[in-house]
Enzyme design. Structure first.
Site, PDB file in Angstrom:
ATOM      1  N   ASP A  18       9.747  -4.744   1.397  1.00  0.00           N
ATOM      2  CA  ASP A  18       8.502  -3.774   2.082  1.00  0.00           C
ATOM      3  C   ASP A  18       7.765  -4.266   3.062  1.00  0.00           C
ATOM      4  O   ASP A  18       7.642  -6.014   2.897  1.00  0.00           O
ATOM      5  CB  ASP A  18       7.976  -3.679   0.533  1.00  0.00           C
ATOM      6  N   ASP A  20       3.961  -3.388   4.346  1.00  0.00           N
ATOM      7  CA  ASP A  20       2.530  -3.356   4.290  1.00  0.00           C
ATOM      8  C   ASP A  20       2.311  -4.381   2.840  1.00  0.00           C
ATOM      9  O   ASP A  20       2.303  -3.753   1.615  1.00  0.00           O
ATOM     10  CB  ASP A  20       1.959  -1.806   3.955  1.00  0.00           C
TER      11      ASP A  20
HETATM   12  C1  BG6 Z   1       2.829   2.321   1.999  1.00  0.00           C
HETATM   13  C2  BG6 Z   1       1.550   1.305   1.481  1.00  0.00           C
HETATM   14  O1  BG6 Z   1       4.112   0.599   2.332  1.00  0.00           O
HETATM   15  O2  BG6 Z   1       3.145   3.075   2.520  1.00  0.00           O
HETATM   16  C3  BG6 Z   1       0.512   2.339   1.193  1.00  0.00           C
HETATM   17  O3  BG6 Z   1       1.436   0.173   0.844  1.00  0.00           O
HETATM   18  C4  BG6 Z   1       0.761   4.217   1.940  1.00  0.00           C
HETATM   19  O4  BG6 Z   1      -0.667   2.186   0.737  1.00  0.00           O
HETATM   20  C5  BG6 Z   1       1.976   4.000   1.721  1.00  0.00           C
HETATM   21  O5  BG6 Z   1      -0.512   5.257   1.092  1.00  0.00           O
HETATM   22  C6  BG6 Z   1       1.842   5.704   2.655  1.00  0.00           C
HETATM   23  O6  BG6 Z   1       1.869   4.932   4.322  1.00  0.00           O
HETATM   24  P1  BG6 Z   1       1.557   5.709   5.613  1.00  0.00           P
HETATM   25  O7  BG6 Z   1       1.341   4.911   6.486  1.00  0.00           O
HETATM   26  O8  BG6 Z   1       2.832   6.980   5.414  1.00  0.00           O
HETATM   27  O9  BG6 Z   1       0.119   6.664   5.269  1.00  0.00           O
HETATM   28 MG    MG Z   2       3.636  -2.952  -0.425  1.00  0.00          MG
END
Ligand code: BG6
Ligand code: MG
Length: 227
Positions: A18, A20
């Site tokens: 993963d 984030d």
């Molecule tokens: C995930 C994050 O990786 O991506 C979430 O942990 C986030 O917090 C999700 O909402 C979607 O991300 P994005 O950048 O498309 O808004």
């Molecule tokens: Mg994550």
């Protein structure tokens, strides 16, 4: 006897990360952007409620944030766009120093074992984040929110990553910081390392505080569990 057979049947051949909250702490920037959005709309939001948003798609995150508060579709879409613009602005400050401690060592160690490496993220900003971290070339496959696949906790992103690596799910180990991601990995039939408190990632096969305390010998010997 059967257990021992299963163990040796599925040596680890790849890691699916993963992004984030695992390779970098953009979970914090996501939180700050949601918090600012909530404040602009007079909604209650705090770190505790944010724990449930980790790993969750953008739209589903907003649904959780609204917590039953009704907004029309146009407002919903505008809120999504506002949050993302705010988050993307925060990414300007992101650079190679924001790769979390232990990440480079784990990637190097994995490579020296011949393991294949992929990123599977629900985010539509994953490529930007990886680029800013200087990590894009470290991975053979990137499956993200632009792939048009169901978001975690659905297993699809992880299954697609395994396919792109040319590996069976049983040969892959997922590294995740979110409860939804741990559930997705289990649904994909993969072993999973949880990064963070057991209250959040306790369903994982192995739980660590961060990549700096992750031992790949321990990952290599994770038994394939009966689920
Ligand atoms: C995930 C994050 O990786 O991506 C979430 O942990 C986030 O917090 C999700 O909402 C979607 O991300 P994005 O950048 O498309 O808004
Ligand atoms: Mg994550």
């Amino acid at each position: 006897v059967e257990d021992a057979a299963r163990l040796t049947d599925a040596p680890v051949e790849g890691l699916v990360f993963d992004l984030d909250g695992v390779l970098t702490d953009t979970a914090e920037q996501h939180y700050q952007a949601w918090k600012r959005l909530a404040e602009r709309h007079g909604l209650v939001f705090d770190r505790e409620r944010n724990e449930g948003l980790r790993g969750v798609s953008r739209a589903e995150s907003l649904r959780l944030l609204l917590d039953g508060v009704h907004v029309d579709e146009a407002t919903f879409e505008r809120m999504l766009a506002d949050k993302n613009a705010d988050y993307v602005r925060a990414l300007d400050g992101l650079g190679p120093d924001d790769v979390l401690p232990g990440a480079h060592r784990v990637l190097e160690d994995a490579r020296s074992r011949g393991w294949r490496l992929a990123v599977a993220s629900s985010s539509r900003n994953a490529r930007t984040v990886l680029d800013r971290l200087g990590l894009t070339s470290a991975f053979e496959a990137l499956v993200d929110g632009t792939a048009g696949l169901p978001a975690k906790p659905a297993p699809d992103l992880f299954l697609q990553a395994a396919e792109e690596l040319g590996l069976a799910p049983a040969g892959c180990v997922v590294i995740e910081d979110a409860a939804s991601g741990v559930a997705a990995a289990i649904a994909a039939g993969m072993r999973v390392v949880g990064v963070g408190p057991v209250q959040r990632v306790g369903d994982a096969d192995l739980v660590v505080d961060g990549l700096d305390s992750l031992d790949l010998d321990a990952v290599a010997s994770l038994p394939v569990r009966d689920r």
